[in-house]
Scaffold this motif. Structure first.
Motif, PDB file in Angstrom:
ATOM      1  N   TRP A  63      53.979  -7.166   4.846  1.00  0.00           N
ATOM      2  CA  TRP A  63      53.217  -6.206   4.042  1.00  0.00           C
ATOM      3  C   TRP A  63      53.179  -6.682   2.594  1.00  0.00           C
ATOM      4  CZ3 TRP A  63      51.421  -1.086   5.607  1.00  0.00           C
ATOM      5  CH2 TRP A  63      51.571  -0.850   6.979  1.00  0.00           C
ATOM      6  N   SER A  64      52.779  -7.930   2.425  1.00  0.00           N
ATOM      7  CA  SER A  64      52.878  -8.553   1.107  1.00  0.00           C
ATOM      8  C   SER A  64      51.576  -9.241   0.726  1.00  0.00           C
ATOM      9  CB  SER A  64      54.027  -9.575   1.104  1.00  0.00           C
ATOM     10  OG  SER A  64      54.116 -10.227  -0.133  1.00  0.00           O
ATOM     11  N   THR A  65      51.218  -9.107  -0.552  1.00  0.00           N
ATOM     12  CA  THR A  65      50.089  -9.811  -1.133  1.00  0.00           C
ATOM     13  C   THR A  65      50.589 -10.639  -2.303  1.00  0.00           C
ATOM     14  OG1 THR A  65      48.519  -8.063  -0.512  1.00  0.00           O
ATOM     15  CG2 THR A  65      47.830  -9.581  -2.255  1.00  0.00           C
ATOM     16  N   VAL A  66      50.355 -11.926  -2.247  1.00  0.00           N
ATOM     17  CA  VAL A  66      50.832 -12.852  -3.287  1.00  0.00           C
ATOM     18  C   VAL A  66      49.643 -13.581  -3.886  1.00  0.00           C
ATOM     19  CG1 VAL A  66      52.187 -14.951  -3.721  1.00  0.00           C
ATOM     20  CG2 VAL A  66      53.112 -13.141  -2.241  1.00  0.00           C
ATOM     21  N   VAL A  67      49.613 -13.643  -5.217  1.00  0.00           N
ATOM     22  CA  VAL A  67      48.601 -14.423  -5.914  1.00  0.00           C
ATOM     23  C   VAL A  67      49.258 -15.726  -6.360  1.00  0.00           C
ATOM     24  CG1 VAL A  67      46.892 -14.509  -7.750  1.00  0.00           C
ATOM     25  CG2 VAL A  67      47.503 -12.325  -6.710  1.00  0.00           C
ATOM     26  N   ILE A  68      48.595 -16.833  -6.051  1.00  0.00           N
ATOM     27  CA  ILE A  68      49.093 -18.161  -6.423  1.00  0.00           C
ATOM     28  C   ILE A  68      48.089 -18.787  -7.379  1.00  0.00           C
ATOM     29  CG2 ILE A  68      49.754 -20.453  -5.573  1.00  0.00           C
ATOM     30  CD1 ILE A  68      50.149 -19.086  -2.800  1.00  0.00           C
ATOM     31  N   GLY A  69      48.549 -19.145  -8.555  1.00  0.00           N
ATOM     32  CA  GLY A  69      47.685 -19.778  -9.546  1.00  0.00           C
ATOM     33  C   GLY A  69      48.193 -21.162  -9.886  1.00  0.00           C
ATOM     34  N   ARG A  70      47.311 -22.127  -9.923  1.00  0.00           N
ATOM     35  CA  ARG A  70      47.698 -23.499 -10.226  1.00  0.00           C
ATOM     36  C   ARG A  70      47.097 -23.943 -11.558  1.00  0.00           C
ATOM     37  NH1 ARG A  70      49.475 -26.776  -5.894  1.00  0.00           N
ATOM     38  NH2 ARG A  70      49.441 -25.768  -3.871  1.00  0.00           N
ATOM     39  N   ARG A  71      47.864 -24.732 -12.267  1.00  0.00           N
ATOM     40  CA  ARG A  71      47.318 -25.385 -13.460  1.00  0.00           C
ATOM     41  C   ARG A  71      46.469 -26.562 -12.991  1.00  0.00           C
ATOM     42  NH1 ARG A  71      50.592 -28.817 -18.156  1.00  0.00           N
ATOM     43  NH2 ARG A  71      48.718 -29.885 -18.909  1.00  0.00           N
ATOM     44  N   ARG A  72      45.305 -26.694 -13.592  1.00  0.00           N
ATOM     45  CA  ARG A  72      44.433 -27.820 -13.272  1.00  0.00           C
ATOM     46  C   ARG A  72      45.090 -29.132 -13.638  1.00  0.00           C
ATOM     47  NH1 ARG A  72      40.872 -23.774 -15.014  1.00  0.00           N
ATOM     48  NH2 ARG A  72      39.179 -23.321 -13.537  1.00  0.00           N
ATOM     49  N   THR A  73      44.866 -30.144 -12.839  1.00  0.00           N
ATOM     50  CA  THR A  73      45.495 -31.443 -13.094  1.00  0.00           C
ATOM     51  C   THR A  73      44.751 -32.244 -14.137  1.00  0.00           C
ATOM     52  OG1 THR A  73      44.258 -32.379 -11.235  1.00  0.00           O
ATOM     53  CG2 THR A  73      46.490 -31.581 -10.788  1.00  0.00           C
ATOM     54  N   ALA A  74      43.529 -31.853 -14.450  1.00  0.00           N
ATOM     55  CA  ALA A  74      42.758 -32.593 -15.451  1.00  0.00           C
ATOM     56  C   ALA A  74      41.915 -31.621 -16.257  1.00  0.00           C
ATOM     57  CB  ALA A  74      41.863 -33.616 -14.774  1.00  0.00           C
TER      58      ALA A  74
END
Length: 273
Positions: free
Chosen positions: A262-273
């Motif tokens: 019962w979980s919602t996770v937001v994953i954000g990545r830093r752009r590599t370039a």
């Protein structure tokens, strides 16, 4: 003389279950076993049961919480890690490189950072673990939990807690930010155990529940390593606004959901370039 554990279990179990069940504990049998295992004497058991019946969270009575198969020390007043947040740790473990630099922001007991470090840790390339919280009681608790892993815990407001000497800016591979996300007006709807026994700062997410999240996402990209990831837990109805906050901070965001947890996770990545 202290009662033996066997004696306590054989004679006290039914009465403890009855007291817990009368107090509304849904898992009375399971809780009774844990309390009996922890009690050193009949007097100790009676005191622990009384605290539990009085509404203190079981984890605060025991002094620990089970999280990702680990025993995490949890002091009175400190946020108790929820089972649903194990899904966030699973997602983080799939993203983290060997020897990752991990920061557990709004760390509470430090459970997330410890659980991730235990999953990733290898003698040849141990995780570099840092934790931070604005609540002094949480930081004191987290220090005990992260110390066996060589981790450090700091007191302060979000990123300002991280000391310059750590040189973390631009180096964080995994940023665990289990920020408070309960809207202020919804706090009275929380279970009494949370409302009355956990720090308000660990629960109150502001008017729409995303005030702290927006503060973190506004700075996260400057702290993450190229390709590094930030993970937060949110609610189903907050997901679109949370994704927008990540995008505003310059992060490439995606959702991970689990019906099991019962979980919602937001994953954000830093752009590599």
């Amino acid at each position: 003389m202290s009662d033996s554990p066997v004696f306590l279990t054989s004679t006290a179990f039914p009465s403890v279950v009855e007291r817990l069940r009368a107090a509304g504990c849904v898992f009375a049998e399971d809780e009774a076993r844990l309390l009996l295992d922890a009690a050193a004497s009949r007097e100790d058991l009676d005191a622990m049961v009384a605290r539990r019946v009085g509404g203190l969270p079981l984890e605060h009575v025991l002094g620990w919480a089970r999280f990702c198969g680990l025993r995490i020390a949890v002091d009175p007043g400190v946020f108790v890690p929820r089972p649903r947040t194990e899904f966030l740790v699973q997602q983080a473990a799939a993203l983290a490189p060997p020897g990752a630099v991990v920061v557990d922001l709004c760390c509470g007991s430090g459970a997330l950072g410890v659980a991730l470090a235990r999953r990733l840790g290898a003698p040849e390339r141990p995780v570099e673990l840092h934790a931070a919280d604005i609540d002094p009681a949480a930081v004191a608790c987290a220090r005990r939990n992260v110390a066996p892993l060589g981790g450090q815990a700091y007191e302060g407001d979000l990123f300002t807690a991280l000391p310059p000497a750590a040189s973390l800016q631009g180096r964080i591979d995994v940023l665990l930010a289990n920020v408070p996300y309960v809207p202020t007006d919804d706090l009275p709807l929380l279970p009494a155990e949370a409302r009355e026994h956990e720090a308000l700062v660990a629960l109150d997410g502001g008017a729409d529940g995303l005030a702290v999240l927006r503060r973190v996402t506004a700075e996260a990209a400057t702290w993450l390593a190229p390709g590094g990831a930030m993970l937060v837990e949110t609610s189903e109805h907050q997901r679109d606004a949370a994704l927008a906050a990540f995008a505003s901070g310059g992060l490439v965001a995606e959702l991970a959901t689990s019906d099991e947890y019962w979980s919602t996770v937001v994953i954000g990545r830093r752009r590599t370039a």
